[in-house]
Design a protein around this motif. Structure first.
Motif, short mmCIF file in Angstrom:
data_model
loop_
_atom_site.label_atom_id
_atom_site.label_comp_id
_atom_site.label_asym_id
_atom_site.label_seq_id
_atom_site.Cartn_x
_atom_site.Cartn_y
_atom_site.Cartn_z
N ASN A 216 49.31 -7.24 22.79
CA ASN A 216 47.95 -6.57 23.91
C ASN A 216 48.15 -6.30 25.46
OD1 ASN A 216 48.62 -8.86 24.30
ND2 ASN A 216 46.69 -9.60 24.02
N GLY B 65 49.71 -25.38 20.24
CA GLY B 65 49.48 -24.86 21.40
C GLY B 65 50.51 -24.76 21.92
N ASN B 66 51.40 -24.60 21.61
CA ASN B 66 53.03 -24.34 22.30
C ASN B 66 53.14 -23.35 21.54
OD1 ASN B 66 52.82 -26.89 23.24
ND2 ASN B 66 54.29 -27.90 21.21
N LEU B 67 53.19 -22.45 22.35
CA LEU B 67 53.51 -20.66 21.70
C LEU B 67 54.78 -20.46 21.23
CD1 LEU B 67 53.00 -19.13 25.83
CD2 LEU B 67 51.18 -18.69 23.16
N TRP C 2 49.05 -7.68 27.90
CA TRP C 2 49.16 -8.61 28.49
C TRP C 2 49.16 -10.17 28.18
CZ3 TRP C 2 48.49 -7.35 33.13
CH2 TRP C 2 48.54 -5.90 33.95
N ALA C 3 50.05 -11.28 28.27
CA ALA C 3 49.80 -12.09 28.42
C ALA C 3 49.85 -13.27 29.41
CB ALA C 3 51.86 -12.89 28.28
N ILE C 4 48.69 -13.24 29.65
CA ILE C 4 47.28 -14.28 30.74
C ILE C 4 47.29 -12.91 31.73
CG2 ILE C 4 46.91 -15.65 32.22
CD1 ILE C 4 48.23 -18.14 30.47
N HIS D 5 41.93 -13.35 29.20
CA HIS D 5 42.96 -14.25 28.17
C HIS D 5 42.33 -15.37 28.02
CE1 HIS D 5 45.95 -16.53 26.40
NE2 HIS D 5 45.95 -17.47 27.47
N THR E 155 55.21 -14.36 23.73
CA THR E 155 55.60 -14.83 22.84
C THR E 155 56.79 -14.96 22.56
OG1 THR E 155 53.34 -15.62 22.96
CG2 THR E 155 54.91 -16.68 21.28
N TYR F 118 46.46 -18.14 18.66
CA TYR F 118 44.71 -18.87 18.66
C TYR F 118 43.57 -17.46 18.57
CZ TYR F 118 47.64 -17.01 22.52
OH TYR F 118 48.17 -16.81 24.01
N ARG F 119 44.10 -16.75 18.14
CA ARG F 119 42.74 -14.47 18.87
C ARG F 119 43.46 -14.64 17.13
NH1 ARG F 119 42.31 -13.40 23.76
NH2 ARG F 119 45.21 -14.41 24.90
N GLU G 168 59.92 -16.25 23.96
CA GLU G 168 59.83 -17.69 23.62
C GLU G 168 60.82 -17.95 22.51
OE1 GLU G 168 58.82 -20.35 24.22
OE2 GLU G 168 57.82 -19.84 25.41
C1 LIG Z 1 55.21 -22.88 24.93
C2 LIG Z 1 54.24 -21.64 25.90
N1 LIG Z 1 54.49 -21.55 27.11
C3 LIG Z 1 53.40 -21.10 27.64
C4 LIG Z 1 52.15 -21.19 27.42
C5 LIG Z 1 50.84 -21.28 28.16
N2 LIG Z 1 50.24 -19.64 27.56
C6 LIG Z 1 49.13 -20.12 27.14
S1 LIG Z 1 49.06 -18.50 26.14
C7 LIG Z 1 50.14 -17.70 27.45
C8 LIG Z 1 50.00 -16.11 26.93
C9 LIG Z 1 50.54 -15.97 25.68
O1 LIG Z 1 50.25 -14.35 25.63
P1 LIG Z 1 50.95 -13.29 24.71
O2 LIG Z 1 51.87 -14.45 23.67
O3 LIG Z 1 50.76 -12.32 24.85
O4 LIG Z 1 49.88 -13.55 23.70
P2 LIG Z 1 47.93 -13.52 23.89
O5 LIG Z 1 47.05 -14.58 24.50
O6 LIG Z 1 47.75 -12.35 24.89
O7 LIG Z 1 47.47 -13.49 22.65
C10 LIG Z 1 51.03 -18.60 27.78
C11 LIG Z 1 52.09 -18.24 29.19
C12 LIG Z 1 51.60 -22.54 26.34
N3 LIG Z 1 50.96 -22.70 25.79
N4 LIG Z 1 53.27 -22.49 25.28
#
Ligand SMILES: Cc1ncc(C[n+]2csc(CCOP(=O)(O)OP(=O)(O)O)c2C)c(N)n1
Ligand SMILES: [Mg+2]
Length: 409
Positions: free
Chosen positions: A241, A181-183, A243-245, A311, A214, A132-133, A217
């Motif tokens: 980046n 939306g699913n990472l 951070w993850a949130i 985030h 991510t 999404y970024r 995962e």
């Molecule tokens: C499988 C899954 N787990 C948790 C989430 C909630 N979630 C959305 S974005 C995010 C953080 C992701 O961080 P990162 O991979 O570092 O990507 P960034 O947002 O920093 O680009 C989380 C935990 C989700 N969308 N899907």
């Protein structure tokens, strides 16, 4: 018996709110220091790249070292312009969210080069599997920002008919796979797509992006296993980046020195690149793309960067990191660095830059006006309710037919 603190550890970021940002321990190699191996070199012979940092632009804004790509000034100007437009688009959309005309938004401040330069180095037939970024990548591919806005406000012109969160774009014409939306789902999908392309003997490769968080995962590891086994022609980007949130990257990285080094166990080249250095990202993309097209298989690229803002519009970074941490990031800002490089080369100037910024602001404002002429979030029109039963199944199953009848549609 060791104490519980020794037995069980939770990594913590270097600084929390109220602390002075401290990046002194990063110990990053300077621009131009890394060697550029032959494109078809063995993954085992380039492990140093996974622990170093490929950089091209030095402190004096010059392009230095073996990785300096041969790029026409026009190409660089185009990249700079796309990054600025992306930033203005983000600014506008955040404002619209803050005034409730958008339900949700995610900016890409500071990470624009990791998307724009990557796509600029690829060909249009290459398939993109973004997170999404990477709105900058979509804009660089030629997306109409009015369409992007219409999706974000789910109006009558939203190509996704209101079925997706804002910023989860889909664009089939531009070889842009639906953002999930699913990472992490996009990583195995990209690898699978690239395997199919290879099987058909086609030139096109796949390119995907996930975040640092991510990589924790299972999909990351499944994708790496498939890519390694089948020599998939894919560029797998991890945008670190930091951070993850609210979770610092030390949690998802674990004890690994870098995310790029996770490629080593899979026998895949892992390259860590300065994600705020447009030329370095472009050079790494070019290297990996050519390797993939020549049968060298996948490459994992870690983009070392920093998430400049929240985030998303749903969190408050001042609760988990120092307010001024972004300003202290040692690798600077991708727009500023490319701008300074072009000015130094006499290929750009401050006035042109200001003018382009102002043009983008105007263009984005006009695009917003046009987008809302197709409907607003609050008042619509939105996709007709009965459309939610369409498009998924070729023949509508009985339970959906029944639900539709119950709704009287
Ligand atoms: C499988 C899954 N787990 C948790 C989430 C909630 N979630 C959305 S974005 C995010 C953080 C992701 O961080 P990162 O991979 O570092 O990507 P960034 O947002 O920093 O680009 C989380 C935990 C989700 N969308 N899907
Ligand atoms: Mg992240």
């Amino acid at each position: 018996m060791a104490s519980p603190e020794k037995l069980f550890q939770v990594p913590a970021p270097g600084a929390r709110p109220g602390d002075t940002p401290d990046f002194s321990k990063l110990n990053l190699p300077a621009a131009g220091e890394m060697r550029r191996p032959d494109m078809l070199a063995d993954a085992g012979d380039m492990m140093d790249l996974a622990f170093g940092l490929v950089g091209v632009l030095d402190d004096k804004h010059e392009a230095v070292g073996e990785w300096a790509p041969d790029m026409a000034p026009e190409t660089l100007r185009e990249g700079l312009k796309t990054m600025v437009l992306t930033r203005e688009y983000d600014n506008r959309m955040l404002k619209m969210q803050r005034t409730k005309r958008l339900s949700f938004y995610m900016k890409s401040l500071g990470e624009e080069a990791t998307a724009v330069a990557m796509v600029q180095a690829l060909s249009d037939a290459d398939m993109l599997f973004p997170s999404y970024r990477q709105q900058g990548a979509l804009i660089q591919r030629g997306a109409d920002i009015v369409d992007m806005m219409c999706h974000c406000i789910s109006n009558g012109r939203d190509n996704l008919k209101g079925r997706q969160l804002p910023v989860h774009y889909t664009n089939r014409d531009l070889n842009w796979f639906s953002v999930s939306g699913n990472l992490g789902t996009q990583f195995p999908q990209a690898v699978g797509w690239s395997m199919a392309s290879a099987l058909k003997g086609e030139e096109a490769i796949a390119c995907s992006w996930i975040g640092d968080g991510t990589t924790a995962e299972g999909d990351f590891h499944a994708a790496m296993t498939l890519a390694s086994t089948y020599n998939a022609p894919a560029i797998l980007n991890v945008v670190n980046n930091q951070w993850a949130i609210s979770m610092h990257n030390s949690i998802s990285r674990g004890k690994a020195a870098s995310f790029a080094s996770k490629a080593i166990g899979y026998g895949i080249p892992g390259i860590r690149v300065d994600g705020n250095d447009y030329l370095a990202v472009y050079a790494a993309a070019q290297w990996a793309a050519e390797r993939a097209r020549k049968g060298g298989g996948p490459t994992l690229i870690e983009h070392y960067t920093y998430r400049g803002e929240a985030h998303s519009t749903s969190d408050d970074p001042s609760k988990y990191r120092p307010k001024d941490e972004y300003k202290a990031w040692p690798l600077g800002d991708p727009v500023e660095r490319l701008r300074a490089h072009l000015i130094k080369q006499d290929e750009w100037d401050a006035d042109s830059h200001d003018k382009w910024e102002a043009d983008c602001r105007e263009r984005v404002a006009a695009a917003w006006k046009e987008a809302v002429s197709h409907g607003t979030l609050e008042e619509g029109p939105h996709a007709p309710t009965e459309s939610m039963f369409e498009d998924v199944f070729a023949a509508q199953p009985w339970h959906l037919r029944r639900q539709r009848q119950e709704l009287g549609l």
